[in-house]
Design an enzyme around this catalytic site. Sequence first.
Site, PDB file in Angstrom:
ATOM      1  N   ASN A 173       6.518 -81.790  38.410  1.00 30.05           N
ATOM      2  CA  ASN A 173       5.133 -81.877  38.240  1.00 30.05           C
ATOM      3  C   ASN A 173       4.676 -80.566  37.438  1.00 30.05           C
ATOM      4  OD1 ASN A 173       4.666 -79.164  39.976  1.00 30.05           O
ATOM      5  ND2 ASN A 173       5.409 -80.376  41.522  1.00 30.05           N
TER       6      ASN A 173
ATOM      7  N   PRO B  33      10.807 -82.562  53.310  1.00 28.03           N
ATOM      8  CA  PRO B  33      10.422 -81.563  54.076  1.00 28.03           C
ATOM      9  C   PRO B  33       9.317 -80.810  53.628  1.00 28.03           C
ATOM     10  CG  PRO B  33      12.432 -80.710  53.048  1.00 28.03           C
ATOM     11  CD  PRO B  33      12.313 -82.317  52.594  1.00 28.03           C
TER      12      PRO B  33
ATOM     13  N   ILE C 293       7.579 -77.478  53.602  1.00 31.36           N
ATOM     14  CA  ILE C 293       8.185 -76.044  53.790  1.00 31.36           C
ATOM     15  C   ILE C 293       7.247 -75.412  54.530  1.00 31.36           C
ATOM     16  CG2 ILE C 293       8.988 -73.984  52.627  1.00 31.36           C
ATOM     17  CD1 ILE C 293      10.171 -75.927  50.280  1.00 31.36           C
TER      18      ILE C 293
HETATM   19  N1  CTP Z   1       4.092 -77.771  50.813  1.00 26.33           N
HETATM   20  C1  CTP Z   1       5.183 -77.233  51.150  1.00 26.33           C
HETATM   21  N2  CTP Z   1       6.131 -78.341  51.206  1.00 26.33           N
HETATM   22  C2  CTP Z   1       5.971 -79.815  50.895  1.00 26.33           C
HETATM   23  C3  CTP Z   1       4.654 -79.839  50.446  1.00 26.33           C
HETATM   24  C4  CTP Z   1       3.598 -78.846  50.402  1.00 26.33           C
HETATM   25  O1  CTP Z   1       5.489 -76.310  51.587  1.00 26.33           O
HETATM   26  N3  CTP Z   1       6.843 -80.468  50.986  1.00 26.33           N
HETATM   27  C5  CTP Z   1       3.011 -76.519  50.591  1.00 26.33           C
HETATM   28  C6  CTP Z   1       2.601 -75.877  49.308  1.00 26.33           C
HETATM   29  O2  CTP Z   1       3.560 -75.024  48.914  1.00 26.33           O
HETATM   30  C7  CTP Z   1       1.181 -75.612  49.623  1.00 26.33           C
HETATM   31  C8  CTP Z   1       0.637 -76.636  50.861  1.00 26.33           C
HETATM   32  O3  CTP Z   1       1.862 -77.045  51.221  1.00 26.33           O
HETATM   33  O4  CTP Z   1       0.926 -74.338  50.144  1.00 26.33           O
HETATM   34  C9  CTP Z   1      -0.306 -77.599  50.327  1.00 26.33           C
HETATM   35  O5  CTP Z   1       0.243 -78.482  49.351  1.00 26.33           O
HETATM   36  P1  CTP Z   1      -0.133 -79.616  48.608  1.00 26.33           P
HETATM   37  O6  CTP Z   1       0.181 -80.090  47.350  1.00 26.33           O
HETATM   38  O7  CTP Z   1      -1.865 -79.181  48.270  1.00 26.33           O
HETATM   39  O8  CTP Z   1      -0.500 -80.444  49.601  1.00 26.33           O
HETATM   40  P2  CTP Z   1       0.299 -81.379  50.214  1.00 26.33           P
HETATM   41  O9  CTP Z   1       0.881 -81.253  51.616  1.00 26.33           O
HETATM   42  O10 CTP Z   1       1.456 -81.976  49.299  1.00 26.33           O
HETATM   43  O11 CTP Z   1      -0.618 -82.965  50.376  1.00 26.33           O
HETATM   44  P3  CTP Z   1      -1.048 -83.784  49.501  1.00 26.33           P
HETATM   45  O12 CTP Z   1      -0.114 -83.911  48.356  1.00 26.33           O
HETATM   46  O13 CTP Z   1      -1.301 -85.143  50.345  1.00 26.33           O
HETATM   47  O14 CTP Z   1      -2.446 -83.219  49.061  1.00 26.33           O
END
Ligand code: CTP
Length: 430
Positions: free
Chosen positions: A220, A315, A317
């Site tokens: 990304n 997972p 995190i």
């Molecule tokens: N995050 C994480 N591990 C993942 C996905 C997200 O630790 N596998 C953490 C990111 O570092 C951030 C938060 O979760 O602090 C939110 O990330 P975001 O990309 O906004 O959300 P997602 O959980 O991926 O949800 P969505 O893509 O559905 O918006």
Amino acid sequence: MSATPDYSVLDGKRLLLIISGGIAAYKCLELIRRLRERGVRVRAVLTQAAQQFVTPLSVAALSEEKVYTDLFSLTDESEMGHIRLSREADLVVVAPASADILARMAAGMANDLATTALLATDKPVLVVPAMNVMMWTNPATQANVRILEQRGIRRLGPAAGDMACGEVGSGRMVEPMEIVAAIAAFFAGQSASKPLAGRRAVVTSGPTHEPIDPVRYIANRSSGKQGHAVAAALAALGADVTLVSGPVTLADPMGVRVVRVETAAEMLAASQGALPADIAVCAAAVADWRVAAAAGDKVKKGPDGPPTLTLAENPDILATLAQAGPARPRLVVGFAAETRDVLAYAAAKLAKKGCDWIVANDVATGTGTFGGDDNQVHLLRRGAAPEAPLIETWPRLSKTEVAARLAQAIADTLSPPIALSTSNNNPEPV
Ligand code: CTP
């Protein structure tokens, strides 16, 4: 580094600048000029190799100081011995630091004025490496850098990009103004109180790369700027920081332990490996999915048309750290990158992931947040009810300023500036 740091701390500071050999040595003229503009007194030592790239005369003209080149100069020794030279500075900066000088420093050699001064100094030392990418990645250089870091020597860079030798990769000297900013941050950190001293923090930053096959991956647009700035800001307040970084082209922030990872699984393992910690800040843009079974060999075009990729969920995190039971850091902070309904989605994430705070930002096309230098965020703190967070909206700031504010908010929460009685055994409030 993107913010305007407080350069006023530089006024009156004394720097010993050791210039070693390398094409980047010419950039030291600009560095000296910028430091002088900000009131820094710069004394320079040039190694013999450095003099092939920049003349003592131009360095003397810009620094408005005598330039030192010779270990065995009778006049220099009578005026200013090498011991005094190395002690009469608030900070010693080696820029550019060639592979050779790093090796000689690591080995404790003192075979010229530069290395003698470095061995004799009792002042903090910052090295700013610059060299060919193969020289930088060579295990010998990497081992030398590790030795120096273990001895408390600070390092800035190198940065990635096009290099004078025509190759591309990590090895470029960090730009002069970034060095000035890092020096300012060093002095600011020295003079400021360290409310997070003794606290451990783990910060995730950057994207993750999820392999499709040995040559392709899912990624990304995250640059890592915000996460790296948070790591630097926490370290500036005295925290002992482990930065778990996905693949980025940024230089390592100063005074921070960096663990480089590629995939979400590696990022999780490295983050858990950094526990116990008091603070976790998950700023990484972790890929939500990986290819369930990455191919061992390059996927080839064939008569059956494009391959179908079956994805598996990675997972989470942030959620894992927030729900880590007794190993849970006291303050767990996540980021929410949203393209619409920022506050509503962020509040939902706060509740779902079990973290304490969410820094919510709008990454819709046109905001320039992904990869940009600025950010406009809302800080959501868990309130009485999960669905009713306390919301603070911050103005548009540079990512470094967002990081500094966040680090300060963390410090205010974990180490409030009120004197607690020593007999107070209550857990600290979050
Ligand atoms: N995050 C994480 N591990 C993942 C996905 C997200 O630790 N596998 C953490 C990111 O570092 C951030 C938060 O979760 O602090 C939110 O990330 P975001 O990309 O906004 O959300 P997602 O959980 O991926 O949800 P969505 O893509 O559905 O918006």
